[in-house]
Design an enzyme around this catalytic site. Structure first.
Site, mmCIF file in Angstrom:
data_model
loop_
_atom_site.group_PDB
_atom_site.id
_atom_site.type_symbol
_atom_site.label_atom_id
_atom_site.label_comp_id
_atom_site.label_asym_id
_atom_site.label_seq_id
_atom_site.Cartn_x
_atom_site.Cartn_y
_atom_site.Cartn_z
ATOM 1 N N CYS A 119 2.090 -12.804 -12.391
ATOM 2 C CA CYS A 119 0.980 -13.105 -11.477
ATOM 3 C C CYS A 119 0.097 -14.257 -11.977
ATOM 4 C CB CYS A 119 0.143 -11.866 -11.236
ATOM 5 S SG CYS A 119 1.129 -10.451 -10.738
ATOM 6 N N HIS A 244 -6.511 -13.900 -9.143
ATOM 7 C CA HIS A 244 -5.289 -13.273 -8.638
ATOM 8 C C HIS A 244 -5.675 -12.050 -7.817
ATOM 9 C CE1 HIS A 244 -1.650 -11.160 -8.202
ATOM 10 N NE2 HIS A 244 -1.870 -10.298 -9.181
ATOM 11 N N ASN A 274 -0.935 -7.782 -2.681
ATOM 12 C CA ASN A 274 -0.790 -8.461 -3.978
ATOM 13 C C ASN A 274 0.535 -9.218 -3.972
ATOM 14 O OD1 ASN A 274 -0.014 -9.089 -6.625
ATOM 15 N ND2 ASN A 274 -1.067 -7.319 -7.518
HETATM 16 C C1 LIG Z 1 -2.472 1.732 -9.361
HETATM 17 C C2 LIG Z 1 -3.884 2.275 -9.210
HETATM 18 C C3 LIG Z 1 -4.427 1.900 -7.838
HETATM 19 C C4 LIG Z 1 -3.853 3.760 -9.336
HETATM 20 O O1 LIG Z 1 -5.161 4.255 -9.236
HETATM 21 P P1 LIG Z 1 -5.692 5.335 -10.274
HETATM 22 O O2 LIG Z 1 -7.065 5.620 -9.894
HETATM 23 O O3 LIG Z 1 -5.437 4.794 -11.646
HETATM 24 O O4 LIG Z 1 -4.755 6.534 -9.923
HETATM 25 P P2 LIG Z 1 -3.850 7.438 -10.885
HETATM 26 O O5 LIG Z 1 -2.584 6.686 -11.236
HETATM 27 O O6 LIG Z 1 -4.687 7.984 -11.982
HETATM 28 O O7 LIG Z 1 -3.505 8.569 -9.888
HETATM 29 C C5 LIG Z 1 -4.504 9.437 -9.354
HETATM 30 C C6 LIG Z 1 -3.856 10.342 -8.358
HETATM 31 O O8 LIG Z 1 -3.559 9.584 -7.171
HETATM 32 C C7 LIG Z 1 -2.189 9.760 -6.854
HETATM 33 N N1 LIG Z 1 -1.708 8.537 -6.218
HETATM 34 C C8 LIG Z 1 -1.124 7.454 -6.773
HETATM 35 N N2 LIG Z 1 -0.814 6.561 -5.823
HETATM 36 C C9 LIG Z 1 -1.210 7.099 -4.643
HETATM 37 C C10 LIG Z 1 -1.160 6.645 -3.313
HETATM 38 N N3 LIG Z 1 -0.642 5.457 -2.971
HETATM 39 N N4 LIG Z 1 -1.657 7.444 -2.362
HETATM 40 C C11 LIG Z 1 -2.178 8.644 -2.643
HETATM 41 N N5 LIG Z 1 -2.251 9.139 -3.890
HETATM 42 C C12 LIG Z 1 -1.773 8.352 -4.880
HETATM 43 C C13 LIG Z 1 -1.505 10.052 -8.162
HETATM 44 O O9 LIG Z 1 -0.278 10.693 -7.970
HETATM 45 C C14 LIG Z 1 -2.528 10.931 -8.828
HETATM 46 O O10 LIG Z 1 -2.400 12.200 -8.316
HETATM 47 P P3 LIG Z 1 -2.605 13.505 -9.240
HETATM 48 O O11 LIG Z 1 -4.029 13.420 -9.727
HETATM 49 O O12 LIG Z 1 -2.345 14.636 -8.304
HETATM 50 O O13 LIG Z 1 -1.603 13.371 -10.346
HETATM 51 C C15 LIG Z 1 -4.835 1.696 -10.289
HETATM 52 O O14 LIG Z 1 -4.487 2.204 -11.556
HETATM 53 C C16 LIG Z 1 -4.816 0.217 -10.345
HETATM 54 O O15 LIG Z 1 -5.254 -0.425 -9.414
HETATM 55 N N6 LIG Z 1 -4.319 -0.376 -11.449
HETATM 56 C C17 LIG Z 1 -4.167 -1.784 -11.546
HETATM 57 C C18 LIG Z 1 -2.908 -2.177 -10.859
HETATM 58 C C19 LIG Z 1 -2.827 -3.638 -10.589
HETATM 59 O O16 LIG Z 1 -3.783 -4.285 -10.284
HETATM 60 N N7 LIG Z 1 -1.637 -4.162 -10.685
HETATM 61 C C20 LIG Z 1 -1.356 -5.496 -10.439
HETATM 62 C C21 LIG Z 1 -1.413 -6.256 -11.685
HETATM 63 S S1 LIG Z 1 -0.965 -7.873 -11.387
#
Ligand SMILES: CC(C)(COP(=O)(O)OP(=O)(O)OC[C@H]1O[C@@H](n2cnc3c(N)ncnc32)[C@H](O)[C@@H]1OP(=O)(O)O)[C@@H](O)C(=O)NCCC(=O)NCCS
Length: 318
Positions: A119, A244, A274
């Site tokens: 990215c 980004h 993204n």
């Molecule tokens: C990916 C991201 C959105 C996940 O959010 P989070 O708050 O960290 O969520 P978690 O992974 O802790 O998951 C929390 C819960 O939501 C659930 N969950 C994950 N994706 C989900 C979705 N699309 N819809 C609903 N629930 C979801 C998980 O299963 C988890 O459930 P549980 O508590 O029953 O186990 C977040 O970590 C993030 O934005 N990270 C950066 C990613 C990024 O920017 N990537 C690009 C880099 S270039």
């Protein structure tokens, strides 16, 4: 030995972008995975994204975006002698995308190479293009970020499928008496290379969401400030901040810490998703098209992603 006339600076002469027509809303995703519009909007900030058709390749999207940037620059194809495509989602390892795209655009035998810094790729390519122009290695450079993430995402994995999307953005970089592209600040955190990966050609994109989130919201605002400082620009002078488009919460966290009060912050992710290396030129080109930013203003661009890699610089908006 002789060194050719060296340009005092490089600048972005024009931008162009392309998005596939197919819109996938959050509600569409709820039909195939256990998620909701509310969850996606509150955690990632995306309302809808574009997904390329089966037959539509990275090279196809790159060619359209590159062609638009070239047309907007007013240059003819034979005035371009270097083409760089930033991408991490090519279907095949060789040939590279840049030689194919250059040929399709009628650019005759340019230097052509791809950059994979995920990215952050567009900002790496932009810095390389600017350096090539300044060093006399190229007169004008076509820089393209293009991605088809949809073909590397598991559409049953709700933790990644809701985030990533397809598209392309491009910039023409040429010489300038006054610099229009500031010094790049680039680096990497290879100790966290496991955090985002595609293991092999049979695998899908894997990411440790929280590791990436923590890193992005703590390690990157100093890079943003350093890029301003190296360009001799105070954040208060920025007309735009175009990071980004990873996640709206990450964008807003970095923007708050940057303190660029007058800058329009790119929030293209809301409707574009993204798109990795494409997201910065795509966002800036769309902001210009919508009249949200004006030509001549200063924009800070900041790429970051798998690697983990990052790169940012201040540019003058074309
Ligand atoms: C990916 C991201 C959105 C996940 O959010 P989070 O708050 O960290 O969520 P978690 O992974 O802790 O998951 C929390 C819960 O939501 C659930 N969950 C994950 N994706 C989900 C979705 N699309 N819809 C609903 N629930 C979801 C998980 O299963 C988890 O459930 P549980 O508590 O029953 O186990 C977040 O970590 C993030 O934005 N990270 C950066 C990613 C990024 O920017 N990537 C690009 C880099 S270039």
């Amino acid at each position: 030995m002789r060194i050719p006339d060296i340009a005092p600076g490089g600048r972005v002469l024009a931008l162009g972008h392309y998005q596939p027509p197919n819109i996938v809303t959050n509600d569409d995703l709820t039909k195939t995975m256990d998620t909701s519009d509310e969850w996606i909007q509150s955690r990632v900030g995306i309302q809808q994204r574009r997904v390329a058709g089966k037959e539509e390749s990275v090279e196809d999207m790159a060619t359209i975006a590159g062609g638009k940037a070239l047309a907007a620059s007013g240059l003819s194809p034979d005035e371009v002698d270097l083409v760089i495509v930033a991408t991490c989602t090519l279907e095949s390892q060789i040939p590279n995308a840049s030689a194919v795209v250059a040929h399709r655009l009628g650019i005759n035998s340019p230097g052509a190479f791809d950059v994979n810094a995920a990215c952050a790729g567009f900002c790496y390519a932009l810095a390389t293009a600017s350096a090539a122009v300044r060093a006399g290695s190229a007169r004008n450079v076509l820089v393209i970020g293009a991605e088809k993430l949809s073909q590397w995402v598991d559409w049953t994995d709700r933790s990644t499928a809701v985030i990533f999307a397809d598209g392309a953005g491009a910039a023409v970089v040429g010489p300038s008496d006054t610099p229009g592209i500031g010094p790049v600040v680039w680096g990497s955190a290879g100790d966290k290379s496991e955090a985002i990966s595609i293991e092999d050609r049979t695998s899908f994109l894997y990411q440790e969401g929280q590791t990436v989130f923590r890193w992005a919201t703590t390690a990157l605002h100093p890079v943003a400030l350093e890029a301003c400082s190296r360009a001799g620009v105070d954040p208060s002078e920025l007309a735009a901040f175009v990071p980004h488009q990873a996640n709206l919460r990450i964008i807003e966290a970095i923007a708050r810490k940057l303190g660029a009060d007058k800058a329009v912050v790119a929030r293209d992710i809301v409707t574009a998703g993204n798109t990795s290396a494409a997201s910065i030129p795509l966002a800036l080109s769309r902001m210009l098209e919508r009249g949200e930013v004006r030509s001549g203003g200063l924009a800070l661009v900041l790429g970051f992603g798998a690697g983990l890699t990052y790169a940012g610089q201040v540019i003058e908006i074309p």
